[in-house]
Design an enzyme around this catalytic site. Structure first.
Site, PDB file in Angstrom:
ATOM      1  CB  CYS A  36       0.761  -2.719  33.754  1.00 15.91           C
ATOM      2  SG  CYS A  36       1.351  -2.452  35.496  1.00 15.91           S
ATOM      3  CB  CYS A  41       1.919  -5.729  35.354  1.00 15.71           C
ATOM      4  SG  CYS A  41       0.491  -4.288  36.246  1.00 15.71           S
TER       5      CYS A  41
END
Length: 104
Positions: free
Chosen positions: A27, A30
């Site tokens: 991600c 993230c």
């Protein structure tokens, strides 16, 4: 460095204020948020637990928390969820959310 939560996260957040960053290696938002989480962990040491929960490694915990998007940041106070933020967040926004709970 941020704390690494696991499937036993509930035992680790029972008292005080805790921030859990639900994330995954793949991600990109993230990964962009990771340094901010580490900085907050240092700044709030002794006042709050700030840590990460890897969604790929801890599916059970992610399901229990009803996380459907990454990153999801959940703030707990004495084991109860008090705030949830989804997506890339600014350090100031996260800091304010933590301070609101610590200041009570």
């Amino acid at each position: 460095m941020a704390f690494e939560f696991d499937n036993n996260y509930a035992e680790q957040i029972g008292e005080g204020v805790a921030l859990i960053d639900c994330w995954a290696e793949w991600c990109m938002p993230c990964r962009m948020l990771a340094p901010t989480i580490d900085e907050l962990a240092e700044e709030f040491e002794g006042r709050a637990i700030v840590g990460k929960l890897n969604a790929d490694d801890h599916n059970e915990a992610i399901a229990t928390l009803s996380v459907s998007a990454l990153p999801t940041i959940i703030i707990f106070k004495d084991g109860k969820e008090v705030n949830r933020l989804t997506g890339l967040q600014s350090k100031d926004n996260l800091k304010k959310a933590l301070e609101e709970q610590i200041g009570d």
